[in-house]
Every structure is written in C-alpha cells, then in structure tokens.
Enzyme design. Sequence first.
Site, PDB file in Angstrom:
ATOM      1  N   SER A   1      -1.237 -13.692  -1.689  1.00 42.86           N
ATOM      2  CA  SER A   1      -1.755 -12.453  -2.258  1.00 42.86           C
ATOM      3  C   SER A   1      -3.080 -12.680  -2.977  1.00 42.86           C
ATOM      4  O   SER A   1      -4.060 -13.088  -2.374  1.00 42.86           O
ATOM      5  CB  SER A   1      -0.703 -11.823  -3.183  1.00 42.86           C
ATOM      6  OG  SER A   1      -1.109 -10.575  -3.647  1.00 42.86           O
TER       7      SER A   1
ATOM      8  N   ASP B   1      -6.622  -6.344  -2.651  1.00 40.77           N
ATOM      9  CA  ASP B   1      -6.314  -7.725  -3.002  1.00 40.77           C
ATOM     10  C   ASP B   1      -6.277  -8.579  -1.729  1.00 40.77           C
ATOM     11  O   ASP B   1      -6.551  -8.097  -0.637  1.00 40.77           O
ATOM     12  CB  ASP B   1      -5.027  -7.813  -3.821  1.00 40.77           C
ATOM     13  CG  ASP B   1      -3.782  -7.391  -3.059  1.00 40.77           C
ATOM     14  OD1 ASP B   1      -3.915  -6.845  -1.947  1.00 40.77           O
ATOM     15  OD2 ASP B   1      -2.667  -7.622  -3.564  1.00 40.77           O
TER      16      ASP B   1
ATOM     17  N   ASP C   1      -4.082 -10.023   0.305  1.00 39.03           N
ATOM     18  CA  ASP C   1      -3.290  -9.683   1.485  1.00 39.03           C
ATOM     19  C   ASP C   1      -3.322  -8.190   1.779  1.00 39.03           C
ATOM     20  O   ASP C   1      -2.609  -7.712   2.665  1.00 39.03           O
ATOM     21  CB  ASP C   1      -1.854 -10.175   1.342  1.00 39.03           C
ATOM     22  CG  ASP C   1      -1.122  -9.607   0.131  1.00 39.03           C
ATOM     23  OD1 ASP C   1      -1.790  -9.184  -0.824  1.00 39.03           O
ATOM     24  OD2 ASP C   1       0.122  -9.598   0.142  1.00 39.03           O
TER      25      ASP C   1
ATOM     26  N   ASP D   1      -2.285  -5.483   0.455  1.00 42.73           N
ATOM     27  CA  ASP D   1      -1.189  -4.531   0.280  1.00 42.73           C
ATOM     28  C   ASP D   1      -1.372  -3.667  -0.957  1.00 42.73           C
ATOM     29  O   ASP D   1      -0.685  -2.669  -1.126  1.00 42.73           O
ATOM     30  CB  ASP D   1       0.173  -5.242   0.244  1.00 42.73           C
ATOM     31  CG  ASP D   1       0.333  -6.196  -0.935  1.00 42.73           C
ATOM     32  OD1 ASP D   1      -0.683  -6.531  -1.579  1.00 42.73           O
ATOM     33  OD2 ASP D   1       1.474  -6.618  -1.200  1.00 42.73           O
TER      34      ASP D   1
END
Length: 452
Positions: free
Chosen positions: A98, A242, A244, A246
Amino acid sequence: MADLSQLVKAYDVRGVVPDQWDEGLAALFGAAFVQVTQAEALVVGHDMRPSSPGLARAFGEGARARGADVTEIGLCSTDQLYFASGLLDLPGAMFTASHNPAQYNGIKMCRAGAAPVGQDTGLSEIRSLVEAWMTEGPPRPADQPGSLHHRELLTEYADHLRRLAGLEGGRTLRVVVDAGNGMAGHTVPTVFEGLPLELEPMYFELDGTFPHHEANPLDPKNIVDLQQRVREVGADLGLAFDGDADRCFVVDERGEPVSPSAITALVAARELAKHSGGTVIHNCITSWSVPEVVREHGGTPVRTRVGHSFIKQEMARTGAIFGGEHSAHYYFRDFWNADTGMLAALHVLAALAEQDGPLSQWVSSYDRYAASGEINSTVADQPARAAAVKAAYTGREGVELDELDGLTVTARDWWFNLRASNTEPLLRLNVEARDEATMARVRDEVLALVRG
C-alpha cells in the site's frame, strides 16, 4: 527464521523484503491460503514494487503445489484484484504494501466474492500453518499440481466502474491526478479514457521506489505537489491515490483538502438517490455530517468500528449500499462490498460535472463541523493513559461515553475518539466540534491528559 508475529497484521501480511520475508515464505503462504480457504482455484495480482512479481509468482507456485489452479492478472490495483475476485467468484491475493516505503511488501487476501480474510476470518489459521511448516518442512505436494492461467482484466474493471458511476453529460472538468508512481498510473488512463475530462497526470510512471514522494496522501506533505499543480493549471479538482490505488484523496479548486467524511456524505447521497431508503455504514471517527446527510436523504446510518473487516462484515449483515471511513476507504454493495477509491473518485467527478459552481462551494454542505484530524501521541502505557482520560470524563453532566472502538466521548457541541494503535505505542485522537474554538479547547484538554 522469520518472526510471523511481526509479519502477520490484523488484516494482512506486511514486512520488509528480504529481511522479514522472501519468496520462500510467500510460497508457504500460498499453500496455507489454499488449505484454509479450500480453494480449488484463485486469482493473484501485484503492484509495481520491485519485489512484487517474484513474491506473487512464488505464492502462486505454493498454491499450485497444493493442487489449486492459479489465474495471474499481473499488474493491478488492490480494488482491481477485488473486482477479479468478485467477477470470477474466486479467492484472491494481492501483493502490495500500500502506502508503506519501498522496502516493504505484503499480501492482502480475500475469499471468493472479495470477502475479507483477517485475523478472525482465516488469517490466524494461515499463520499457524506457515509457522508449523517453517519448523517441520513444507507440506506434501498434491498428486496433480494446479494449472496456471493469465488474464487481462483492466478494461473490464474500468467498464464496470464507469457503469456504476454514470459519468455522462455535464460539463467537461479539468482534473489533476497524482498517482505517486503507484498503481493509479496504470489504472487511471484506462478508467478515464473517453470521459469528459481534461486529465493532468502527475507521477504516472510506475516506480516502487517512489522517487517523488511517498504514496501516502494521508500525510499532508505528500499532496503539496498536487495542491500546487491544481492552482497552477486552474483545475476543477485534484485526486491523489495511495500506492495500491485503493484509496483516493480529493483537493478542491483552491488546492484545499476535502475531508474523507465529506466525500463519504457526498457519495452516500448519490447512492441513496439510486437505492432509496438504503443503509449506509460509517465508522466511529467519521464526521457528524455523515449520519445527518444519510438521514436527510432518507437512508439509515449504521455506526461501526474502524477497519475494513468490520465495515465489510456490517455491510454484509445489514445489506448496506455504501460505507465510508475517515481514512478514505469507500465500500460499495455494487462492488461486492469491497473498497474502491476509484469508484468514489468517479462519483465526485460525476457530481461536480452536474454542478455549475466550484467544488469548494458545493462540498461545503457536506463539511459542517470543525475537525482536528488524527493526532498521534507516543505513550509508554496506552491503557493507563486511556483510563485517565475515561476517568476525567466519567460522570460529567451532559456527556456520554461508549467503547465501541477505543473511547468515544460525546457532548452536545463536540465529540472525541481516543484509540490505541495495534502496532505502535501510540494513542490516536480525533476531535470534532460545532466551531473551531470549541474543537481546539477539547483537543488541548484531552491531549494534556494523554501526554501527562
């Protein structure tokens, strides 16, 4: 030998590569995942970190050795992996850390239909198996190894999100997107293609070393470049994702951050327009404005603990149409109850395109109170300091306490929540009030108690 107590977190696996884990351990996690979920097939994706392709392939090899068929979707965002799990009705594993720095990597796992895997839903069993195999040796391979398939799902993911958001018509918007060298640089060009948008891309080059700034928009220093570019080009708004991709953060035409609570309220209103009378989930740190807006639009707000596993469980239990958190995670029933910042971003774009005024003017109706933001305090004894705060407010006239998640103290004109970090010696404070002066007074009073 790896210390899994440091590696396996509440909702995922995360640690430094190769110091804390490597491809050999990833293969054991793949085998354990198959055994715990009883998966006959699964889907695996990964982000742009240098270690991600190797870890993902090793996990898949461990799963195949236990007889499960593996579908690799390659580079993807975490919500794209959830899409694949929902569309294909398969358990899934996403390799990403992440917003963490470059040397980290991790695994986010889900059951078929993007159902979460956390400590109470399989992750502790997976850890136990991996620990046993680390000592005793790997499990015996299946008589017939699973097959390996490759599938490209980016276009189908983009089409699905655009259908849900309904971004047609209205005015053309100029939008700056800061991908932070993360996966939004891969997904945004396809998702935004053909939409009535003038896209100003920033840091779209996939680079897991994050050369420009950390891909963590929750930290104000990481959106400074975005804020400046929005002002320079006269954009209607800016979006920051961010690592990743999501989570999505929004800044208005002035470059000022829009609170995730305001975005939650905005999207809730749009979802309630489609699903009249629906239930909307919000955690105990979102603004008072969220349940107010939900009720004003005929919906039922339900308050829950912080964390995606709690939100997803409550969405499944109540049949909720939408859920939002203060951390910019947004969950949709039409997306298998999973979180997708990209769909929330599309809702903001669609809503703004229908309006004549600027985002700052329009979103003010969803941002009604003064908030402190999350304030972290390092303390030697979390329980003792939290108990001191509880004792100070217990019995006060006109004050209510609850411990749904940490300690929440509510009065007529203000509330605060104090929670202990699960991983660090920190207490996290969030305060909201009807005006800035009251918020500052309560904030300072609580911090004095916390910090002794």
